[in-house]
Structure formats: structure tokens, C-alpha cells
Scaffold this active site. Structure first.
Site, PDB file in Angstrom:
ATOM      1  N   GLU A 233     -14.548  30.404  60.335  1.00  0.00           N
ATOM      2  CA  GLU A 233     -15.763  29.903  60.990  1.00  0.00           C
ATOM      3  C   GLU A 233     -16.936  30.885  60.918  1.00  0.00           C
ATOM      4  O   GLU A 233     -18.054  30.548  61.303  1.00  0.00           O
ATOM      5  CB  GLU A 233     -15.440  29.590  62.452  1.00  0.00           C
ATOM      6  CG  GLU A 233     -14.434  28.461  62.564  1.00  0.00           C
ATOM      7  CD  GLU A 233     -13.902  28.247  63.968  1.00  0.00           C
ATOM      8  OE1 GLU A 233     -13.837  29.227  64.740  1.00  0.00           O
ATOM      9  OE2 GLU A 233     -13.556  27.106  64.295  1.00  0.00           O
TER      10      GLU A 233
ATOM     11  N   GLN B 251     -10.225  33.927  59.582  1.00  0.00           N
ATOM     12  CA  GLN B 251      -8.834  33.475  59.539  1.00  0.00           C
ATOM     13  C   GLN B 251      -8.517  32.881  58.174  1.00  0.00           C
ATOM     14  O   GLN B 251      -9.428  32.635  57.375  1.00  0.00           O
ATOM     15  CB  GLN B 251      -8.591  32.448  60.638  1.00  0.00           C
ATOM     16  CG  GLN B 251      -9.356  31.151  60.475  1.00  0.00           C
ATOM     17  CD  GLN B 251      -9.374  30.311  61.759  1.00  0.00           C
ATOM     18  OE1 GLN B 251     -10.138  30.588  62.673  1.00  0.00           O
ATOM     19  NE2 GLN B 251      -8.547  29.304  61.813  1.00  0.00           N
TER      20      GLN B 251
HETATM   21  O1  IFM Z   1      -9.088  25.487  66.015  1.00  0.00           O
HETATM   22  C1  IFM Z   1      -9.272  26.843  66.239  1.00  0.00           C
HETATM   23  C2  IFM Z   1     -10.196  27.378  65.181  1.00  0.00           C
HETATM   24  O2  IFM Z   1      -9.627  27.232  63.901  1.00  0.00           O
HETATM   25  C3  IFM Z   1     -10.485  28.836  65.429  1.00  0.00           C
HETATM   26  N1  IFM Z   1     -11.081  29.010  66.732  1.00  0.00           N
HETATM   27  C4  IFM Z   1     -10.223  28.518  67.807  1.00  0.00           C
HETATM   28  C5  IFM Z   1      -9.868  27.061  67.615  1.00  0.00           C
HETATM   29  C6  IFM Z   1      -8.916  26.583  68.716  1.00  0.00           C
HETATM   30  O3  IFM Z   1      -7.701  27.236  68.630  1.00  0.00           O
END
Ligand code: IFM
Length: 737
Positions: free
Chosen positions: A468, A582
Site C-alpha cells: 500500500e 508487504q
Molecule cells: O488488508 C490489510 C492490508 O493488506 C494491509 N493493511 C492492513 C489490512 C487489514 O489487515
């Protein structure tokens, strides 16, 4: 079967947020944080309810509701209150534990007073056999004669993140009902049964709290206290639950306790995973399984699991792709009925998804990034607060994280593949798939006009991928491949629907428009851009990613001016660099592993792992899975442990600025489970394998060196099997239960 007890000794007030999560009990209808009985809202006790939401005001985020707390108890001995944290200077012993083999939370605290020792022991659980029931035993023993009072309450002053939600309270002798402005209400009823030398009781209700003060004339070493059975109901139980429950005070504490023990005994008989040679991993994985089981919405017709489970209101109590991509497999392989409940939630969410697509200017179904009931989008366009100015920052999780719809289709495919049950298609799943295909069709674009005779290049622009931190990128490899997958699977189900011969099938007659869709998809798929690859076989995460600054995670971290800063977005430290939050390309490779050579997978693991912050708990398991697929179980092992122990180990981050972001991490538990069965055991579904009476699966195990064997059960196509896998041998047999 072994007993597994998670334990912490010594009292430290600082741990209240972490332990509240770690010692969670629940039953899918609600989760109860592992807080001390005497804690008030400041220390975040919560009875968090599944699927019930409210928005306190337009300035605040909509979020799930916490029920009035029936475990609220205060103790006085000879007029002196003994409570935590206030009396922590008097604590000579403190232990908090969770017996996951029985689903029971236990606490023991010894306070030293001027006259001697006072021992408080409690035992509590959330009814697995009665989903709206909670039970508590509160027992006190002093090593001297004393006069004591126990105030047993139902506390309506609940902990909220974006509250308060209850604007009105109805407080009765044995119940507290909190009512929201829109009429949604949550009621907790409870009755206590005192034991020991009781003198009397009196009611002492307050505006938001029902209370009973019970007095005791306690003799040295004689236990006194109460058992309490409580029930929680909401105004939308009728809508959500298969069989809505009413309070039933004929149910006794001891009966519930016996039923509870039996439930968990039966459960573990079929669900315990043995990891011979590694007790730490075995404990962590079974804790993950326990934790998924206590948040499984078994009571509901169609409901899903929020990203923080039922540990509170973080992330608004909303459902993310976490469920469909990370948790669902555990349920498909162990409890397909619950898996279907999770999928039916997405069918119900189609309404919200169609509305969202329309709102954002697309066709079809654009599912909510943070989903509430009926697929309502709960994600704010300003989802992060700037730590320096306190101002809300424009984020693009809501409108650009378009891969969410593909996760839902991917979930449906996994369910059908492993259960062999196609019923979901005819109960709304088919429409979900077709509308998701329509959505991705409306995202496709082409910037270059093809030369005569050359194919078009269909792209997806302006998205946010699983990483993200880099917002509004073009041709994110994960998103593009998942969109293509949606088209491919749509073609499969269109064929299946056509073959469907049932007279009453809602899919008949096969509408012409679907024929058009089928023909259109066939033409489009070959023209889609998947991703770019460099000479070393590394897939570029998105257009221009390789041109970004190539620095280490530590260098990027050293650029933070405040440790609570958000790394992502155009102002974030990660944005101009190749550092990602991630697994992104790696998730894509793990999902489509059969399409790639091992060398390519390895090249991408080697490239992306050092460039990943693992700032999300969804990251480690995807790296671990891919490492297993590359035959590197020992490299994958730390990733497995990191995922399974996510809530057992000390938390990394609990607060972001002033916002609490702690709570449990179900996607990580689900990811650890996937690593076990798909990664270490190497479970594979063989599409075309047809052997009489045998399920169409096989194993290609890669166990970490220090593991001797793993044993677990699986439900495949309606039958239960037990697998025992060693380094040399796989035994896989049907079991009659
Ligand atoms: O869905 C995840 C996202 O991929 C990363 N931030 C947290 C969210 C909820 O776990």
C-alpha cells in the site's frame, strides 16, 4: 491430545492492550478481551459483537459495537478496595492464562493487605454451545476472617474508538440495554449466584450500569464469590442469526462449563495439529486454530470475519481481503459449512459492491475495501492522520485498491475446488463472479493505439496493490494477474452454468448477454498485459518500480522524523524508494505457482525480501509459502513462526499517533495454516486426477529439518481424512467420525 495453556505471570499495567488481545475468548457471535474483571473503559475491556455497526457522528468512523460488559466486578475487603491497576503495589502473585484446549480464561491474583493475603481466582468462557452466553466464576479466599463486598455489574460505560455509540440506556435489575441513535441496540443480561457466607445483597444501579453489591462474612480460608451467567442480544439478531437466542437463566454455570469442555474436547479430537519435534511451533499453530475457531460466525446465515477478528473496533470492525485470501482456506479444509457462511457474506455484499462501482464510475461489482453489512464501504478517503500536523491525509485504499473484488472470486474458486460443492454459484455466487468480471472489464484501458496487425495492450492504470505504500501505480503485477484470473474463472463458470441442467436453475435460460460476455472475455484475455520482467527474471511490481531509489529498509527507516510516521503515500519515506510494505509480486507468485519456474520464484524472493518492510502481518506467510514452493522449508520456518506467533509474541506496534491499531491478526493465523498444509505438507489439488473413491489431491512435502512429522485432519469433498507426514512418507487415510 495435549493440553495447551498460554500463560503470563506478574502484573504490569502496561500490558493491558496486548494481553486483552492475546487472552481473547469468543464464540463467533462475540469476542471478549482478556481484561481484568475490575477494568473500566480506559483499560479497554470489550465484548465485541460480530456484524453490528454504528456511526456515532458524521465526523467519526462507522465501527462495530461493544456490548455492555457483564464481567465487571469490584472487590472490597474490610472496606478497602483491591483492584488492578490501583492496588498493584499490593500484588504478590499474578497469573493470567488461557487454556485453548478448553476455551477457558483463568486469572489468579494474590494481594497482600495489612492483615494477610487475599486471593482472587476467576474462570470465564464464551459459550460454544450457546452462542449468546458468557459465563464467569469469581472466587475470593482470604487467609484471615474478614467482611467483604463484591460489586457485580453490567457495565454500560464501554470502551469505544469512534464512540460513544449508545445515546440511551435502559438499566434494569439484571440487564443493561444500550441504544444507538439509529435504533440499533445491544442488551446484556446477567444473573449472579453467590456462594460462601453471604450476609445480603443490594441493588446499586447507575445511569449506564446495573450493579449488585453482595456482602460476605468471610471466614479464614473459606472461598466466597459468585458464578455469573450472561446473555448478549442485539436488535439485528433476527436478521443475522440462524436461530436467534433469548436469555435463558435456567442454564447453570456448571452445565455450561461441562458443555464447553466437551465441545472443545470434540473439536480438538478432529482439529489438533501435531508437529513432532517442535513444541513452540505446535503451540503457536494450535493457538492460531483456536483463535480462528472463536471468531468463526457459525451462528449466522451469512457473515464474515473482520481483519482484527473480534478483538475490538480497530479497522472499524470491517472485513478485508484478509478473510477471502488468508483465512478462508482453514475453514474450507476443516469446516466447509463456515466457509460457505463467509462466502455468502460476499453474496450479500454484492449490493454494496454494485453501488460502489457506480459511485466510482465503473461497471459491475467493486467490493468494499473495508466492508460492513450489505457490503457498505467503511473505508474513509482520509484513512491516515499526519503525525506532525494532525491533519487527515488523502489515502487511496478505498478507491484504488481494486484487487479486492478478485480476492472474492478467488475465494469462491478455492471453495468449489476443494469441497466439490458448486451450490454457492447458484445461491448468488455466479452473479458475484460475473459482476466482478464486468468491473475489471471497465478498468481495462489501452494507452497505445496498436499498429496494424499488432495486438492491443490492455492495461489497468492508477491502482494500489497489496504494497500500500506506493499509491496510484500503473500495471501492478498482482492486480493485473488477479483481474485476468477473474476473467478466466468467469469463462469456467459460464461453461458450468450452461451445462447446468436443473430445471429450476436461476441461470436458465442462459441469457444472451452472458454469451456476449463469454465471447468478449475470450478475445480480451490474450491482449492483457501481465507484468514486465527484467533479465534476471524479476517481475516489476508496477510500471517504473525499478527506476525508484534502491535503498535498504534500514536506510528508509532512518529517514523517519517520528517513529509513528506513515511510510506510504506521496509524502511517505517509502514512496520514492523500492521499499514495499508487504508481499506483492510474491503473493502473485504464491497464488499462481504452477505458472512459474522455480528459478523465477527464487529470483523474485531474493529481490523482494530485502526490500520488504513486512509492515503488515499479511506479509511473512506469503514469503514463507513461496519459499516452501521453492523447496526451502528451513528458510520458510521463521516466516511460519512469525505468522503463527503474531499475537503471542510482544507486539510491534500498538499505537499509530494517538490511534490504537492493536488487536488480533487472523489473516496471519490463516497464513500460518496455509503454510502448514500447502507449504510444508505440499497439499495440491489435481484438477484432472480421477481415481475411484479418492479425493483429487496429493502431497509434495518439504518439512523443516528439525520437524519429525506433522499430523492433521482435512475435510475434502465431504469426507474427513487424516494425514501423517514425515520426511520420507505420507500416510493419508479416510477417517470415520
Ligand atoms: O488488508 C490489510 C492490508 O493488506 C494491509 N493493511 C492492513 C489490512 C487489514 O489487515
Amino acid at each position: 491430545m495435549k493440553e495447551i495453556i498460554i500463560k503470563e505471570v506478574n502484573y504490569d499495567e502496561e500490558n493491558y492492550a496486548h494481553f486483552g488481545t492475546k487472552f481473547l475468548i469468543g464464540n463467533g457471535y462475540m469476542g471478549v478481551r482478556g481484561s481484568m474483571e475490575e477494568y473500566g473503559a480506559k483499560h479497554m475491556p470489550a465484548v465485541n459483537i460480530a456484524g453490528v455497526y454504528n456511526q456515532a457522528s458524521s465526523e467519526k468512523w462507522r465501527e462495530s459495537l461493544n456490548a455492555p460488559n457483564p464481567f465487571f466486578i469490584r472487590l472490597k475487603i474490610d472496606g478497602e478496595e483491591l483492584s488492578l491497576p490501583n492496588s498493584s503495589d499490593k500484588v504478590v502473585f499474578h497469573e493470567q492464562s488461557l487454556d485453548i484446549t478448553k476455551g477457558i480464561h483463568v486469572r489468579k491474583t494474590i494481594f497482600k493487605t495489612a492483615k494477610g493475603n487475599v486471593t482472587v481466582e476467576t474462570e470465564r468462557f464464551a459459550g460454544m454451545t450457546h452462542f449468546n452466553a458468557l459465563a464467569l466464576k469469581y472466587s475470593v479466599t482470604a487467609d484471615y476472617d474478614c467482611v467483604s463486598s463484591i460489586t457485580s455489574g453490567i457495565d454500560g460505560e464501554v470502551w469505544d474508538i469512534n464512540g460513544p455509540h449508545f445515546v440511551n440506556f435502559e438499566v434494569e435489575e439484571n440487564s443493561v440495554k444500550g441504544i444507538c441513535e439509529n435504533g440499533v441496540s445491544v442488551m446484556t443480561s446477567a444473573k449472579g449466584v453467590p456462594f460462601g457466607d453471604m450476609i445480603g445483597t443490594k441493588s446499586a444501579n447507575e445511569e449506564k450500569t446495573a450493579q449488585n453489591i453482595i456482602s460476605f462474612n468471610a471466614k479464614k480460608d473459606a472461598a466466597f464469590g459468585l458464578t455469573k451467567v450472561a446473555f448478549v442480544q442485539t436488535s439485528i439478531d433476527e436478521k443475522i442469526s440462524k436461530e436467534p437466542q433469548k436469555p435463558n437463566f435456567l442454564l447453570k454455570y456448571d452445565t455450561l462449563l461441562e458443555e464447553q469442555k466437551q465441545y472443545w474436547k470434540d473439536f480438538w479430537q478432529e482439529n489438533f495439529v501435531e508437529i513432532e519435534g517442535d513444541e513452540k511451533a505446535e503451540t503457536a499453530l494450535n493457538y492460531s486454530i483456536y483463535s480462528l475457531q472463536i471468531i468463526a460466525p457459525r451462528h449466522a446465515n451469512a457473515l464474515s470475519i473482520p481483519a482484527r477478528g473480534l478483538s475490538g473496533q480497530v479497522y472499524k470492525g470491517a472485513v478485508f481481503w484478509d478473510t477471502d485470501m488468508f483465512m478462508l482456506d482453514y475453514f474450507i479444509l476443516n469446516d466447509p459449512e463456515t466457509a460457505k457462511i463467509l462466502l455468502k457474506y460476499r453474496v450479500d455484499g454484492l449490493k454494496g459492491a454494485l453501488e460502489k462501482a457506480d459511485r466510482e464510475g465503473y461497471n459491475g461489482a467493486f467490493y468494499a475495501w473495508e466492508s460492513h453489512e450489505d457490503g457498505i464501504e467503511a473505508c474513509s478517503k482520509f484513512n491516515v492522520t499526519d503525525i506532525f500536523t494532525g491533519r487527515a491525509v488523502r489515502t487511496y485504499f478505498d478507491d484504488k485498491q481494486v484487487h479486492i473484488s478478485s480476492a472474492i472470486v478467488y475465494g469462491i474458486k478455492k471453495y468449489i475446488k476443494l469441497t466439490g460443492d458448486t451450490s454457492i454459484l447458484f445461491e448468488g455466487g455466479f452473479d458475484v463472479i460475473v459482476e466482478c468480471a464486468n468491473f475489471y472489464l471497465s478498468l481495462l484501458t489501452s494507452r497505445v493505439f496498436p499498429k496494424m496487425g499488432e495486438p492491443r495492450k490492455l492495461e489497468i492504470l492508477d491502482v494500489v496493490g497489496p504494497d500500500e505504500y506506493h499509491e496510484r501505480v500503473n500495471n501492478n503485477a498482482y492486480t493485473n494477474r488477479m483481474a485476468k484470473f477473474v476473467f478466466e474463472f468467469t469463462l469456467e463458470v459460464l461453461d458450468l452454468a450452461k451445462k447446468e441442467t436443473k430445471k429450476d436453475s436461476p441461470l436458465l435460460p442462459f441469457p444472451e448477454v452472458l454469451n456476449d460476455l463469454k465471447n468478449g472475455l475470450k478475445k480480451i484475455i490474450p491482449d492483457m498485459i501481465d507484468f514486465a520482467v527484467n533479465d534476471e527474471g524479476v517481475i516489476e511490481q508496477f510500471d517504473g518500480y525499478f527506476d525508484l531509489e534502491d535503498v535498504s529498509v534500514d536506510v528508509v527507516r532512518s529517514r523517519l522524523k517520528d517513529p509513528r510516521e506513515y511510510w506510504g503515500g506521496s509524502n511517505g519515506v517509502a514512496y520514492p524508494t523500492q521499499i514495499i510494505k508487504q508481499a506483492d509480486v510474491v503473493t502473485m507468485l504464491a497464488m499462481f505457482k504452477d505458472e512459474f519456474e522455480k528459478e523465477i520464484m527464487k529470483a523474485n524472493l531474493d529481490y523482494y525480501e530485502p526490500r520488504t518492510e513486512h509492515g503488515s502481518s499479511l506479509s511473512a506467510c506469503m514469503y514463507g509459502l513461496l519459499q516452501c514452493f521453492c523447496g526451502m522449508p528451513d528458510t520458510a520456518y521463521p516466516m511460519f513462526l512469525k505468522s503463527a506467533e503474531v499475537d503471542l509474541a510482544a507486539p510491534k506496534k500498538l499505537w499509530a499517533g494517538g490511534i490504537y491499531i492493536g488487536g488480533s491478526h487472523p489473516a496471519s493465523w490463516g497464513g500460518a495454516y496455509q503454510m502448514l498444509v500447502y507449504g510444508f505438507a505440499g497439499l495440491k489439488h489435481n484438477k484432472d486426477q480421477k481415481s475411484k473413491g479418492k479425493p483429487n489431491i496429493s502431497f509434495d512435502p518439504h518439512l523443516p529439518k528439525h520437524w519429525k512429522s506433522i499430523s492433521f485432519h482435512l475435510t475434502i469433498q465431504g469426507k474427513k481424512y487424516k494425514a501423517k507426514i514425515t520426511h520420507k512418507k505420507v500416510v493419508f487415510d479416510e477417517v470415520k467420525i
